[in-house]
Enzyme design. Sequence first.
Site, PDB file in Angstrom:
ATOM      1  N   CYS A 155      -4.335 -10.750   2.669  1.00  9.44           N
ATOM      2  CA  CYS A 155      -5.283 -11.628   1.988  1.00  9.44           C
ATOM      3  C   CYS A 155      -4.758 -11.835   0.569  1.00  9.44           C
ATOM      4  O   CYS A 155      -3.559 -11.837   0.330  1.00  9.44           O
ATOM      5  CB  CYS A 155      -6.696 -11.052   2.006  1.00  9.44           C
ATOM      6  SG  CYS A 155      -6.839  -9.413   1.271  1.00  9.44           S
TER       7      CYS A 155
ATOM      8  N   HIS B 212      14.290   9.482 -15.930  1.00  7.98           N
ATOM      9  CA  HIS B 212      14.558   8.537 -14.839  1.00  7.98           C
ATOM     10  C   HIS B 212      16.069   8.426 -14.666  1.00  7.98           C
ATOM     11  O   HIS B 212      16.757   7.830 -15.492  1.00  7.98           O
ATOM     12  CB  HIS B 212      13.950   7.173 -15.178  1.00  7.98           C
ATOM     13  CG  HIS B 212      13.940   6.210 -14.028  1.00  7.98           C
ATOM     14  ND1 HIS B 212      15.077   5.603 -13.550  1.00  7.98           N
ATOM     15  CD2 HIS B 212      12.918   5.745 -13.262  1.00  7.98           C
ATOM     16  CE1 HIS B 212      14.759   4.801 -12.543  1.00  7.98           C
ATOM     17  NE2 HIS B 212      13.455   4.874 -12.351  1.00  7.98           N
TER      18      HIS B 212
END
Length: 645
Positions: free
Chosen positions: A26, A567
């Site tokens: 949707c 990271h």
Amino acid sequence: MKYEQLAKDIIENVGGEENVNSVYHCITRLRFKLKDEDKANTDTLKNMDGVVTVRQSGGQYQVVIGNHVPDVYKAVAAKGGFEGQEPDDTEENKDKGSLLNRFIDMISGIFTPILSVLVAAGMIKGFLALFVALEWLDTTGGTYQIFNAVGDALFYFLPVILGYTAMKKFGGTPFVGMVIGMALVYPALEGIPQAGEPLYTLFAGTLFESPVYIEFLGIPVILMTYSMSVIPIIVATYFAAKLESFLGKVIPSVVKAFLVPMITLLIIVPLTFIIIGPIATWASQALGQATTSIYELSPVIAGLFLGGLWLVFVMFGLHWGLVPIAINNFSVAGVDPILALIFVHSFALAAAILAVWLKTKNQNTKTLSPPAIISAIFGVSEPAMYGIALPLKRPFIFTLISSAIGGALLGLFGTRGYVLAGLGVFQLPSFIHPEEGLNTAFMGAIVAVIIGSVLSFVLTYFFGGINRIETAPAETEETKETEQSATATAEPNVKNEVIVSPLTGEVKKLADIEDDAFASGALGKGVAVEPAEGKLYAPVAGKVSALFPTQHAIGITSDDGAEILVHIGMDTVQLDGRHFTAHIAQGDRVEIGQVLIEFDVDAIKKEGFVLTTPVVVTNHDQYEITDANEQEVKAQDLLFELKAK
């Protein structure tokens, strides 16, 4: 493909391709029909980068993505081989849940495929009404006529569109459903002169009084107006799908291709005009009158109820039970109060998130808030609701309270919608009265939005407990057992701290690296290191607060309150954990210099990835960070210092 890795992770964690009956999307969600929902890793999905949250409702497993869900859906469909796959609604795979769940699943399956274009058409009609009210356009002019045709065409031929989606949902041939819809709005049947006396039902003299225009094989036919109708075509296609299934079993295969649709149409279309259509139309009119009666009984109470609970309905998929009622109201009465009463909710939610954004000390929340605010203003509430308001609890509660008060004001002013439009700011033009223009009811909608938004902002800003809740660790079994410890960390008393290098290599300024998110400081302040060897060490003593499943990134909360994110490399999440080996798990305690992750430098570079590694402090607003000079460092050398503000 941009979302290929995310698609792969989603499919894996819903139980794999073999566990998926069907999937579609949707505006914000991937909607899976799974064979066994217990096989899905819900907690993993909820914590996955790129997924807002997961909902299980209406027989569907809903993975909430956000505004870019169409792109994610394409990646999921391509990766899982779901492209062109129809929802599996065979008897053995149908949802065996409650009647309400089955109803919601049916309605959402019928309306979801056309929801975006339905809203778009309504927005066009709403803006046209606004332009006419402002005297920018004349209803007799060609410009207006053409734009009106664009906005009105879908609504006029709605039975044709629903014939396709409903037949598809019921397991029949969609084009047969379209032909049934076409017959209902066939122009030649309009304006036929009356051929008989009015036919009265048991409710003679009421809205159920209808004239007989034609006869079919001697049977009187009550011709209704089916353009813009909803219920007649849904009921007709339900019976058509059942009949088609039966005929497919008894008609020989050699002639099945054309005899099945021919017989289906020859039976269902007349049956619809004679019985199904009139009864369904009367039911539609009765439903419309009932809705209006409840609203007129107390518009203020209706506004309190719908405005206050709309977001709750959205959470559980229950709003699908109200959307077709609203569409039906537009069809039979040309006006609807239901969707009008929920107008304030998206603005109240946006105001609450604005208060969070201004007050939060959590950098991740600050980053998420602006796009969530914009989405909410435009009527897409899921990112703000699931990503920020619900996790913080109080902003969500204050949004419900403010939306309820706004709904009550909308009921008090008598605000109603005259076209089906979008939500949020796009819904406003739908309140323009066709004859009175910008009347009191329209102005009342603006007043309700202002009051609801201001109330939501003030309550959240002053009483939202934003930082107290945000800095508390996520509730796990461990934190439940150590409530005192969780309380102690809810408002960390940060101290001066030394951060040592987790890597051996060359130090670089964060602003000089290739990743814009890190370079801008949006994800935290610190430096980057170009690693010379494949070992990542603990830069502080503390607890592993986050370890990505792909093992390329780790978050550590130090004993003195610093929140460190490391990271390894740029876009290395795409490696899906290849070449990374973690020696710790989320929740583990670590000491300075402890080996946390090992990675293969050469293999990662060979696959084309840059290994520049940001080392950032995510709660940097609580510190002054000393600048690090560009230099060569060894693991456990001083990297930078934090001075508590």
